[in-house]
Design a protein around this motif. Sequence first.
Motif, PDB file in Angstrom:
ATOM      1  N   ARG A  20      19.611  -6.088  45.454  1.00 17.93           N
ATOM      2  CA  ARG A  20      19.103  -5.809  44.097  1.00 17.93           C
ATOM      3  C   ARG A  20      18.969  -7.117  43.322  1.00 17.93           C
ATOM      4  O   ARG A  20      19.923  -7.871  43.217  1.00 17.93           O
ATOM      5  CB  ARG A  20      20.030  -4.839  43.367  1.00 17.93           C
ATOM      6  CG  ARG A  20      20.082  -3.473  44.060  1.00 17.93           C
ATOM      7  CD  ARG A  20      21.110  -2.567  43.457  1.00 17.93           C
ATOM      8  NE  ARG A  20      22.434  -3.166  43.683  1.00 17.93           N
ATOM      9  CZ  ARG A  20      23.536  -2.765  43.059  1.00 17.93           C
ATOM     10  NH1 ARG A  20      23.503  -1.798  42.168  1.00 17.93           N
ATOM     11  NH2 ARG A  20      24.684  -3.343  43.313  1.00 17.93           N
ATOM     12  N   THR A  21      17.798  -7.347  42.749  1.00 16.62           N
ATOM     13  CA  THR A  21      17.530  -8.600  42.052  1.00 16.62           C
ATOM     14  C   THR A  21      18.135  -8.653  40.655  1.00 16.62           C
ATOM     15  O   THR A  21      18.313  -9.732  40.113  1.00 16.62           O
ATOM     16  CB  THR A  21      16.013  -8.849  41.920  1.00 16.62           C
ATOM     17  OG1 THR A  21      15.429  -7.791  41.165  1.00 16.62           O
ATOM     18  CG2 THR A  21      15.357  -8.949  43.288  1.00 16.62           C
ATOM     19  N   TRP A  22      18.428  -7.539  40.063  1.00 13.38           N
ATOM     20  CA  TRP A  22      18.830  -7.488  38.655  1.00 13.38           C
ATOM     21  C   TRP A  22      20.333  -7.443  38.418  1.00 13.38           C
ATOM     22  O   TRP A  22      20.801  -7.380  37.283  1.00 13.38           O
ATOM     23  CB  TRP A  22      18.193  -6.269  37.988  1.00 13.38           C
ATOM     24  CG  TRP A  22      18.872  -4.980  38.322  1.00 13.38           C
ATOM     25  CD1 TRP A  22      19.862  -4.367  37.592  1.00 13.38           C
ATOM     26  CD2 TRP A  22      18.671  -4.151  39.455  1.00 13.38           C
ATOM     27  NE1 TRP A  22      20.258  -3.211  38.220  1.00 13.38           N
ATOM     28  CE2 TRP A  22      19.543  -3.053  39.368  1.00 13.38           C
ATOM     29  CE3 TRP A  22      17.813  -4.235  40.560  1.00 13.38           C
ATOM     30  CZ2 TRP A  22      19.589  -2.046  40.323  1.00 13.38           C
ATOM     31  CZ3 TRP A  22      17.866  -3.216  41.509  1.00 13.38           C
ATOM     32  CH2 TRP A  22      18.742  -2.154  41.391  1.00 13.38           C
ATOM     33  N   VAL A  23      21.144  -7.528  39.424  1.00 15.28           N
ATOM     34  CA  VAL A  23      22.581  -7.311  39.302  1.00 15.28           C
ATOM     35  C   VAL A  23      23.292  -8.482  38.615  1.00 15.28           C
ATOM     36  O   VAL A  23      23.100  -9.637  38.982  1.00 15.28           O
ATOM     37  CB  VAL A  23      23.208  -7.078  40.695  1.00 15.28           C
ATOM     38  CG1 VAL A  23      24.724  -6.973  40.603  1.00 15.28           C
ATOM     39  CG2 VAL A  23      22.631  -5.838  41.335  1.00 15.28           C
ATOM     40  N   ALA A  80      13.815  -3.787  37.878  1.00 14.26           N
ATOM     41  CA  ALA A  80      14.882  -3.317  38.754  1.00 14.26           C
ATOM     42  C   ALA A  80      14.404  -3.251  40.197  1.00 14.26           C
ATOM     43  O   ALA A  80      14.286  -2.197  40.780  1.00 14.26           O
ATOM     44  CB  ALA A  80      15.370  -1.953  38.280  1.00 14.26           C
ATOM     45  N   ARG A  81      14.128  -4.402  40.764  1.00 12.62           N
ATOM     46  CA  ARG A  81      13.620  -4.458  42.135  1.00 12.62           C
ATOM     47  C   ARG A  81      14.756  -4.434  43.142  1.00 12.62           C
ATOM     48  O   ARG A  81      15.692  -5.220  43.057  1.00 12.62           O
ATOM     49  CB  ARG A  81      12.806  -5.730  42.308  1.00 12.62           C
ATOM     50  CG  ARG A  81      12.176  -5.852  43.670  1.00 12.62           C
ATOM     51  CD  ARG A  81      11.296  -7.082  43.731  1.00 12.62           C
ATOM     52  NE  ARG A  81      10.647  -7.174  45.020  1.00 12.62           N
ATOM     53  CZ  ARG A  81      10.237  -8.308  45.539  1.00 12.62           C
ATOM     54  NH1 ARG A  81      10.377  -9.437  44.883  1.00 12.62           N
ATOM     55  NH2 ARG A  81       9.670  -8.329  46.717  1.00 12.62           N
ATOM     56  N   THR A  82      14.639  -3.546  44.096  1.00 13.59           N
ATOM     57  CA  THR A  82      15.560  -3.511  45.215  1.00 13.59           C
ATOM     58  C   THR A  82      14.757  -3.828  46.465  1.00 13.59           C
ATOM     59  O   THR A  82      13.792  -3.138  46.778  1.00 13.59           O
ATOM     60  CB  THR A  82      16.232  -2.137  45.351  1.00 13.59           C
ATOM     61  OG1 THR A  82      16.948  -1.858  44.146  1.00 13.59           O
ATOM     62  CG2 THR A  82      17.201  -2.111  46.523  1.00 13.59           C
ATOM     63  N   ASP A 105      11.996 -10.104  39.413  1.00 10.57           N
ATOM     64  CA  ASP A 105      11.421  -9.650  40.678  1.00 10.57           C
ATOM     65  C   ASP A 105      10.997 -10.813  41.563  1.00 10.57           C
ATOM     66  O   ASP A 105      11.010 -10.705  42.779  1.00 10.57           O
ATOM     67  CB  ASP A 105      10.199  -8.774  40.403  1.00 10.57           C
ATOM     68  CG  ASP A 105      10.558  -7.421  39.818  1.00 10.57           C
ATOM     69  OD1 ASP A 105      11.758  -7.120  39.717  1.00 10.57           O
ATOM     70  OD2 ASP A 105       9.640  -6.673  39.466  1.00 10.57           O
ATOM     71  N   SER A 145      24.720  -8.067  46.610  1.00  9.90           N
ATOM     72  CA  SER A 145      24.003  -7.288  45.596  1.00  9.90           C
ATOM     73  C   SER A 145      23.327  -6.035  46.138  1.00  9.90           C
ATOM     74  O   SER A 145      22.657  -5.347  45.384  1.00  9.90           O
ATOM     75  CB  SER A 145      22.914  -8.161  44.970  1.00  9.90           C
ATOM     76  OG  SER A 145      21.915  -8.442  45.947  1.00  9.90           O
ATOM     77  N   ALA A 175      11.783  -1.344  32.737  1.00  9.29           N
ATOM     78  CA  ALA A 175      13.052  -1.349  33.466  1.00  9.29           C
ATOM     79  C   ALA A 175      12.824  -1.152  34.960  1.00  9.29           C
ATOM     80  O   ALA A 175      13.448  -1.808  35.777  1.00  9.29           O
ATOM     81  CB  ALA A 175      13.979  -0.263  32.924  1.00  9.29           C
ATOM     82  N   SER A 176      11.888  -0.254  35.317  1.00 10.33           N
ATOM     83  CA  SER A 176      11.678  -0.029  36.738  1.00 10.33           C
ATOM     84  C   SER A 176      11.029  -1.255  37.389  1.00 10.33           C
ATOM     85  O   SER A 176      11.266  -1.546  38.540  1.00 10.33           O
ATOM     86  CB  SER A 176      10.818   1.220  36.969  1.00 10.33           C
ATOM     87  OG  SER A 176       9.517   1.014  36.474  1.00 10.33           O
ATOM     88  N   LEU A 216      17.364 -12.942  37.620  1.00  5.68           N
ATOM     89  CA  LEU A 216      17.354 -11.479  37.604  1.00  5.68           C
ATOM     90  C   LEU A 216      15.955 -10.895  37.690  1.00  5.68           C
ATOM     91  O   LEU A 216      15.767  -9.708  37.466  1.00  5.68           O
ATOM     92  CB  LEU A 216      18.039 -10.971  36.324  1.00  5.68           C
ATOM     93  CG  LEU A 216      19.465 -11.450  36.084  1.00  5.68           C
ATOM     94  CD1 LEU A 216      19.977 -10.941  34.743  1.00  5.68           C
ATOM     95  CD2 LEU A 216      20.383 -11.015  37.214  1.00  5.68           C
TER      96      LEU A 216
END
Length: 144
Positions: free
Chosen positions: A58-61, A22-24, A106, A55, A18-19, A104
Amino acid sequence: MRTFLVIGALVVACLASASHAARTMDRCTLAREMSNLGVPRDQLARWACIAQHESDYRTWVVGPANSDGSNDYGIFQINNYYWCAPPSGRFSYNECGLSCNSLLTDDITKSVRCAQKVLSQQGWSAWSTWKYCSGSLPSINNCF
């Protein structure tokens, strides 16, 4: 005890996964990566502004449902009714020819390519946040 260790290992694996997903990003990281993908430098400040407002980099939104039931995906919040195939299997024109889930990750390559297609067909006003990005923007030059 063995069950506890297996469950613990699964939790750690899920959190690590998940981490990673979850790239920001930040403004300069996005600008440099987009530049490396061939996006013209004079567009980078606008793209960064759009990503910030859509977003928060954030890549995963996945955005909440729009009034037509569609959703927006990824760093640029690309709509699944027109541009990508949603995981639900719901109808999509899928103009970018890709799965919404691929927006979504990275690796922002597919998001950038699809966003460029949206821009070429609809212009900057395709993004509702364009109103924040249409005027003078801070230079992106300090990112390079």
